[in-house]
Design an enzyme around this catalytic site. Sequence first.
Site, mmCIF file in Angstrom:
data_model
loop_
_atom_site.group_PDB
_atom_site.id
_atom_site.type_symbol
_atom_site.label_atom_id
_atom_site.label_comp_id
_atom_site.label_asym_id
_atom_site.label_seq_id
_atom_site.Cartn_x
_atom_site.Cartn_y
_atom_site.Cartn_z
ATOM 1 N N HIS A 239 1.401 -9.144 4.411
ATOM 2 C CA HIS A 239 1.820 -10.414 3.999
ATOM 3 C C HIS A 239 0.493 -11.368 3.769
ATOM 4 C CE1 HIS A 239 5.782 -9.568 4.041
ATOM 5 N NE2 HIS A 239 6.093 -9.881 5.507
ATOM 6 N N ARG B 151 7.614 -0.594 -9.396
ATOM 7 C CA ARG B 151 8.020 0.287 -8.188
ATOM 8 C C ARG B 151 9.280 0.080 -8.184
ATOM 9 N NH1 ARG B 151 2.296 -0.480 -6.611
ATOM 10 N NH2 ARG B 151 1.254 1.698 -6.063
ATOM 11 N N ARG C 284 9.313 2.945 -12.920
ATOM 12 C CA ARG C 284 9.292 4.383 -12.257
ATOM 13 C C ARG C 284 10.430 4.394 -11.429
ATOM 14 N NH1 ARG C 284 4.936 5.205 -7.516
ATOM 15 N NH2 ARG C 284 6.075 3.885 -6.613
ATOM 16 N N GLU D 255 0.800 13.129 -9.151
ATOM 17 C CA GLU D 255 0.089 12.488 -7.748
ATOM 18 C C GLU D 255 0.375 13.765 -6.686
ATOM 19 O OE1 GLU D 255 2.407 9.274 -6.557
ATOM 20 O OE2 GLU D 255 4.501 9.967 -7.182
ATOM 21 N N ASN E 23 -3.108 7.012 -5.358
ATOM 22 C CA ASN E 23 -2.924 6.849 -4.104
ATOM 23 C C ASN E 23 -2.655 7.931 -3.125
ATOM 24 O OD1 ASN E 23 -3.363 4.258 -4.654
ATOM 25 N ND2 ASN E 23 -1.427 3.701 -4.653
ATOM 26 N N ASP E 24 -1.363 8.511 -3.770
ATOM 27 C CA ASP E 24 -0.764 9.881 -3.182
ATOM 28 C C ASP E 24 -1.722 11.060 -3.759
ATOM 29 O OD1 ASP E 24 1.355 9.210 -1.794
ATOM 30 O OD2 ASP E 24 2.505 8.749 -3.386
ATOM 31 N N CYS F 281 -2.436 4.660 -12.511
ATOM 32 C CA CYS F 281 -1.814 3.498 -12.088
ATOM 33 C C CYS F 281 -2.119 3.333 -10.347
ATOM 34 C CB CYS F 281 -0.420 3.314 -12.269
ATOM 35 S SG CYS F 281 0.728 4.651 -11.486
#
Length: 597
Positions: free
Chosen positions: A200, A307, A343, A442, A465-466, A513
Amino acid sequence: MSRPGDHTGASRILSGLGVSPGYAIGRAYLVDRRRVQIPKYHFEPAQLDAEIERFRAALKVSEEQVRTLRNRLEVSGEEHYLILDAHQLMLQDEMLVDGVCQTMRAQHINPEWALKKVLRSIKQVFDNIDDEYFRERRSDVDFVGDRLMRNLLGMSQPTVSGVAHSGIIVAHDLSPADTLELTRSPVLGFATEAGGRTSHTAIIARSLELPAVVAVGGLTDHVGRGDVLVIDGTAGRVIINPPRAELERYQALQLVYRAQRARIDAVRHDAATTDDGHRIVVRGNIERPDEAAGVLDHGAAGIGLFRTEYLYMNREVPPDEEEQLAHYRAVLEAAGPGGATIRTLDIGGDKLAASLRLGPEANPVMGLRAIRLCLQRPDLFKVQLRALLRASVHGELRVMLPLIGGLEEIRATRALYDSCRAELRAEGQPLADEIPFGIMVELPAAVTLADWFAEEVDFFSIGTNDLTQYTLAVDRGNRYVAHLYNPLHPAMLRTIAHVVRTARAADIEVSMCGEMAGEPLALPVLLGLGLRTLSMNQNSVALIKSMVRDLRIDECEALVAEIAALRTVAEVEDHVRKSMRHMLDGALAASMLDPMI
Ligand code: PEP
Ligand code: MG
């Protein structure tokens, strides 16, 4: 060791993660969140009802406090009130409320001690989650638990409101309630011991555009109230009581940075065209529908990744078709002509959704997530596909599937999608004729089979990322192997090159992305590899667009040719850094990136 209140004057540099760039110079303001002393005692069985009543009263007070804060935030138009919604839900959560009551009933121990025990077991559940975002939500449990505990003990809640002008907040961690006050106080920046890139504190620092460094080991031990601090959010450093020359250097850097940021922001809506005339499309990533308008305001040409899993979280029942339709419609309307890539649900064992009631998995990153889960739960998936199809008349929709590893998954989804389309037509619902249907690339399997996949979908979006995680077998949320996680790894460069080449040969669109798309250091590499559409977090948009305008594709291609011969990640990074310095010499973004390049 200095304590809050001391002013030792000793100079020291501490390192952490720079999660929001820029420089802040001011005096330290310590938010004291040291642990409260928790009493332990057993009560007589006859007192059980009274003790449970005392716990319920503290719950009620806590809920009222959170509701008041939340309402104040909503009225002031701050988006962070959603975090407080999550806190409200936690205060009603069975595991917490029933857990404490059952412990009290079974053991006749006081509510404070029962709460301590239950919080510990809830936190263990979070510790076992493999996803960085969710692991960091553990801190929400701490904040909720701390609030409840203080209310049980009749103590006041700690606050940041006393921060003076030119103050820099120093804390172990900050709660969403703290941030409410931060948005209204003259704070210049902050540093915390806890947190990671998606905590956060990091998210809020970026949205307030305040320089911030998190994960600073030993911070509260070394900083005393009133110490002069420099927060270097660009390099991830906290300088305590800097010597005069160092202070002056940072004052100069700060002036340059602010001026550059203002100049870059002023042209954020201009097109991102390279110096040699190539148009680059820069889009934004969002997690919540209400972020869409802000992304466009930051200069993005549409939404490149929504997302949707966040719609399914923190609730008892998954969102129904009408609710999803309303969200997708809002996103498409805000996205304008650049459209939105929505997505489908990417949730699973590693991402929490109480509403889906998923069981624990030993290896959730390789488990029942994303498309795998959706195809096992067509009841759930159909609701989303129908809502997406119905939303298609409200803007430029692109539908994207996550974690595709085989043609079976594309075909099974397409069959379900087509049956939803036929159903909706029969119901007389208006639908767009053409809706681009694409996949995230990914998984290494998707890279290997990219030529076949390209024959069956309209676009690819590379999810680095993945893809980095699975290509290098490096858990993206594991700090012990974080040094091995680098999308500039030579294996990743070959991988991305292959995907781009394959998509181009098949004449389908390819974009990126993953976080790499918004990383300044990666930009010339991505352009040199042939990418022309990038989607990123909103605060990277203006900077990346500005850099694009100063780069030349021929130079980026030359850079890619040079690094193709380099065999280690360190050599690649080093070479890219040096080339960037040269390529951006005198450019608007150059001094903002110092010392990154
Ligand atoms: C990715 O994997 O790069 C991606 C964009 O998806 P997520 O971060 O949501 O897994
Ligand atoms: Mg992914």
